[in-house]
Scaffold this motif. Structure first.
Motif, short mmCIF file in Angstrom:
data_model
loop_
_atom_site.label_atom_id
_atom_site.label_comp_id
_atom_site.label_asym_id
_atom_site.label_seq_id
_atom_site.Cartn_x
_atom_site.Cartn_y
_atom_site.Cartn_z
N ALA A 158 3.20 -3.27 -13.56
CA ALA A 158 4.08 -2.28 -12.94
C ALA A 158 4.32 -2.59 -11.46
N SER A 159 3.44 -3.35 -10.86
CA SER A 159 3.60 -3.69 -9.44
C SER A 159 4.52 -4.88 -9.23
N PHE A 160 5.02 -5.46 -10.33
CA PHE A 160 5.87 -6.64 -10.24
C PHE A 160 7.16 -6.41 -11.04
N PRO A 161 8.12 -5.70 -10.45
CA PRO A 161 9.37 -5.39 -11.16
C PRO A 161 10.04 -6.65 -11.71
N GLY A 162 10.51 -6.55 -12.94
CA GLY A 162 11.23 -7.65 -13.56
C GLY A 162 10.38 -8.58 -14.39
N ARG A 187 6.21 -25.69 -13.36
CA ARG A 187 6.20 -25.02 -12.06
C ARG A 187 5.46 -23.69 -12.25
N VAL A 188 4.33 -23.56 -11.55
CA VAL A 188 3.42 -22.45 -11.81
C VAL A 188 3.26 -21.58 -10.56
N LEU A 189 3.29 -20.28 -10.77
CA LEU A 189 2.99 -19.33 -9.70
C LEU A 189 1.68 -18.64 -10.05
N VAL A 190 0.67 -18.79 -9.16
CA VAL A 190 -0.61 -18.10 -9.32
C VAL A 190 -0.58 -16.87 -8.43
N VAL A 191 -0.79 -15.71 -9.01
CA VAL A 191 -0.78 -14.44 -8.27
C VAL A 191 -2.22 -13.99 -8.06
N GLY A 192 -2.64 -13.93 -6.80
CA GLY A 192 -4.01 -13.52 -6.49
C GLY A 192 -4.80 -14.65 -5.89
N ILE A 193 -5.41 -14.41 -4.73
CA ILE A 193 -6.10 -15.49 -4.01
C ILE A 193 -7.59 -15.19 -3.87
N VAL A 297 -0.15 -27.43 -3.13
CA VAL A 297 -0.14 -25.97 -3.31
C VAL A 297 0.61 -25.38 -2.12
N VAL A 298 1.52 -24.45 -2.43
CA VAL A 298 2.31 -23.79 -1.39
C VAL A 298 1.94 -22.31 -1.37
N LEU A 299 1.51 -21.84 -0.22
CA LEU A 299 1.10 -20.44 -0.08
C LEU A 299 2.31 -19.55 0.14
N LYS A 300 2.36 -18.43 -0.58
CA LYS A 300 3.47 -17.48 -0.46
C LYS A 300 2.92 -16.07 -0.30
N PRO A 301 3.71 -15.16 0.26
CA PRO A 301 3.26 -13.76 0.38
C PRO A 301 3.32 -13.05 -0.97
N ASN A 302 3.12 -11.75 -0.95
CA ASN A 302 3.12 -10.97 -2.18
C ASN A 302 4.49 -10.99 -2.85
N VAL A 303 4.49 -10.95 -4.19
CA VAL A 303 5.75 -10.97 -4.94
C VAL A 303 6.41 -9.60 -4.87
N LYS A 304 7.69 -9.58 -4.55
CA LYS A 304 8.46 -8.34 -4.53
C LYS A 304 9.03 -8.03 -5.91
N GLU A 305 9.61 -9.06 -6.57
CA GLU A 305 10.18 -8.86 -7.90
C GLU A 305 10.42 -10.22 -8.56
N THR A 329 -5.81 -11.55 -11.15
CA THR A 329 -5.88 -10.22 -10.52
C THR A 329 -7.14 -9.46 -10.86
N GLY A 330 -8.12 -10.14 -11.40
CA GLY A 330 -9.42 -9.53 -11.57
C GLY A 330 -9.58 -8.73 -12.85
N TYR A 331 -10.65 -7.92 -12.85
CA TYR A 331 -11.04 -7.18 -14.05
C TYR A 331 -11.40 -5.75 -13.68
N ILE A 332 -11.37 -4.89 -14.69
CA ILE A 332 -11.87 -3.53 -14.54
C ILE A 332 -12.94 -3.31 -15.61
N PHE A 333 -13.78 -2.30 -15.41
CA PHE A 333 -14.78 -2.00 -16.43
C PHE A 333 -14.43 -0.68 -17.10
#
Length: 546
Positions: A158-162, A187-193, A297-305, A329-333
């Motif tokens: 939900a935080s990544f429209p589209g 071409r790969v985009l990794v979200v979360g550092i 590796v190319v560093l980018k800011p947060n994804v808007k959409e 983006t990690g895990y929840i319990f």
């Protein structure tokens, strides 16, 4: 009276819990839904419903001397940072040495853990398990939940429209990642550092056509290899450095830490972090700076959409022809097996007394093991928790009244509920937390007492790495091999490196001996200060420590 204890999960926390229960004369029964021990360290080539595992190339972020069980060192010929296969092999050695396997029921799932009708008086639990389709009801005097915090992938679409409605490429959570095979030439985009995002970006850069790494917070990067080539955690996790952090103003220690990070490379030049940032995380990665420097590796800011084939970022830039988006983006319990009335008592580990006990329960017979974020090894922290809990179940240790526990929880829990991906900022100081729990369990070593009785050991304990063996020197569970393990820890560190010996006439151990002797007055002064003034709480330590 607690006698029979249910242990849910046979990962590191479960193994430690079984062993600690046996040490206290309790009768543990462990339920493990897979066919082997190890939890997330039990690597699986394919995903299945039995749990989450590490990916193929995982290497530990903490060194073997700082990650072992306190009375069972890793073999001296094991490397300092371990491939997951060696970690699992070590767990097997531990289980065999202490005869733990006979207490584990494999391929058995805990379906529900509910309070018995007379729980207020008995503290007992009804545990329903399933093995090969057959359900069974058990009654236990206490339960230790050892499923950790890698339970359910956190995928905030939900935080990544589209991403669902427009994007035509593939997206997946890092839980599904095993190796680079499926990403070759893409071409790969990794979200979360976090640690995982950084590791995957580096690994994929070797085969992918292009790798972009999206970060939304400042990130400080450090190497496992520290001064003179020694493991970072062994050099920096010492009682001496811990004392300095306590004595120096927090603003100064923060500046010194940032200066140390930037002495390797300037993080602002790489777009990673600024010393002015208040929201930041720390990751371990030796290769990421070079990948950024070389452009793999190319560093980018947060994804808007997302569009059909592109990622649009918050700074207005866009990257086209993205084939795969990998969410680290990690895990929840969730603890789905716990009845709702119990599960609702804690929304995260900060709602638990000492990150272990739900304080509102009428009887303290439920313990959550391993649900803790530390600046050091969670394996070691889990064992410490298990030792204290087993002592409480056996009657050797006592918990304070519920009102006292609730007050402690409310005092240390931040008022704002944080995003799951921001858990890095909630990490507790490894040494502070270990000492806190050890004090309650009566197993914390006294450096001042050691100075009077065993000066050589005192110097190693105070100036050397705070290895787990320190918590086997005194109290219940005292181990006769602890002293020798501490005095030989550097030999075990160097052993796997000396596969080719060269002549070196310098005597570093002699210099280190004199340095320790010169610092003795500091140790004595520290003991006097700590005896006169109360120690700060965990929130202060978490702010000061890495």
């Amino acid at each position: 009276m607690v006698r029979r204890v249910a242990v849910i999960g046979a990962g590191v926390g479960g193994l430690a819990s079984i062993k600690c229960c046996l040490d206290e004369g309790l009768e543990p029964t462990c339920f493990e839904r897979s066919e082997d021990i190890g939890g997330v360290w039990h690597y699986m080539d394919t995903m299945d419903s039995r749990g989450i595992s590490v990916y193929r190339s995982v290497i530990t972020n903490t060194s073997k001397e700082m990650s072992c069980f306190s009375d069972f060192p890793f073999p001296e010929d094991f490397p300092n940072y371990l491939h997951h296969s060696l970690v699992l092999e070590y767990f097997g050695m531990y289980a065999q040495h202490f005869d733990l396997l006979r207490h584990i029921r494999f391929k058995t799932t805990a379906l529900s853990v509910r309070k018995c009708p007379d729980f207020a008086a008995s503290g007992q639990w009804e545990v329903v398990t399933e093995t090969d389709g057959i359900q069974e009801l058990h009654i236990f005097d206490a339960v230790m939940v050892c499923t950790g915090h890698y339970q359910e992938p956190y995928l905030p679409l939900a935080s990544f429209p589209g991403i669902n409605s427009r994007f035509k490429g593939q997206y997946l959570h890092s839980q599904e990642y095993r190796d680079v095979g499926a990403f070759r030439g893409k071409r790969v985009l990794v979200v979360g550092i976090g640690n995982t995002g950084g590791d995957l970006a580096v690994e994929l850069s070797r085969v992918a056509a292009k790798v972009y790494l999206s970060a939304r917070s400042s990130t400080w990067v450090f190497s496992r290899v520290s001064d003179h080539g020694f493991p970072f955690d062994m050099v920096h996790t010492t009682r001496f450095k811990h004392l300095l952090d306590w004595l120096l103003p927090s603003a100064l220690t923060k500046r010194l830490r940032f200066w140390k990070f930037n002495s390797w490379f300037n993080h602002a030049n790489y777009g990673l972090a600024s010393t002015k940032s208040s929201n930041f995380r720390i990751i371990v990665n030796e290769e990421l700076p070079f990948c950024l420097l070389s452009g793999t590796v190319v560093l980018k800011p947060n994804v808007k959409e997302f569009t059909e084939s592109s990622a649009v970022f918050e700074d207005g830039t866009a990257e086209d022809n993205i084939d795969v988006v990998l969410f680290a983006t990690g895990y929840i319990f969730t603890f789905p097996f716990l009845e709702e009335s119990v599960r609702s008592l804690f929304d995260d580990n900060r709602s638990l007394y000492k990150r272990i006990f739900p304080p509102q329960l009428e009887q303290p017979t439920l313990a959550i093991i391993g649900l803790v974020q530390l600046t050091g090894s969670v394996m070691v922290g889990s064992e410490m928790q298990a030792r204290w809990v087993a002592g409480i179940f056996a009657g050797w240790n006592k918990l304070p009244p519920a009102t006292t526990m609730m007050a402690d929880v409310l005092k240390k829990k931040p008022p704002v509920k944080r995003h799951p991906s921001e858990r890095e900022n909630l990490k507790l100081s490894f040494l502070s937390y270990m000492d806190e729990i050890a004090s309650h369990a009566g197993i914390k070593p006294s450096v001042l007492r050691l100075l009077l009785t065993d000066p050589r050991l005192a110097l190693a304990v105070f100036f050397g790495p705070c290895t787990p063996y320190q918590y086997r020197l005194v109290g219940r569970g005292k181990w006769s091999g602890a002293r020798d393990a501490i005095l030989t820890q550097w030999q075990r560190t160097l052993k796997p490196l000396r596969t080719r010996v060269v002549d070196d006439s310098s005597n570093s151990s002699y210099s280190w001996h004199w340095l320790c002797l010169l610092a003795l007055p500091v140790a004595l002064t520290a003991g006097f200060i700590l005896s006169k003034y109360p120690r700060p709480g965990w929130s202060t330590w978490a702010r000061l420590q890495l």
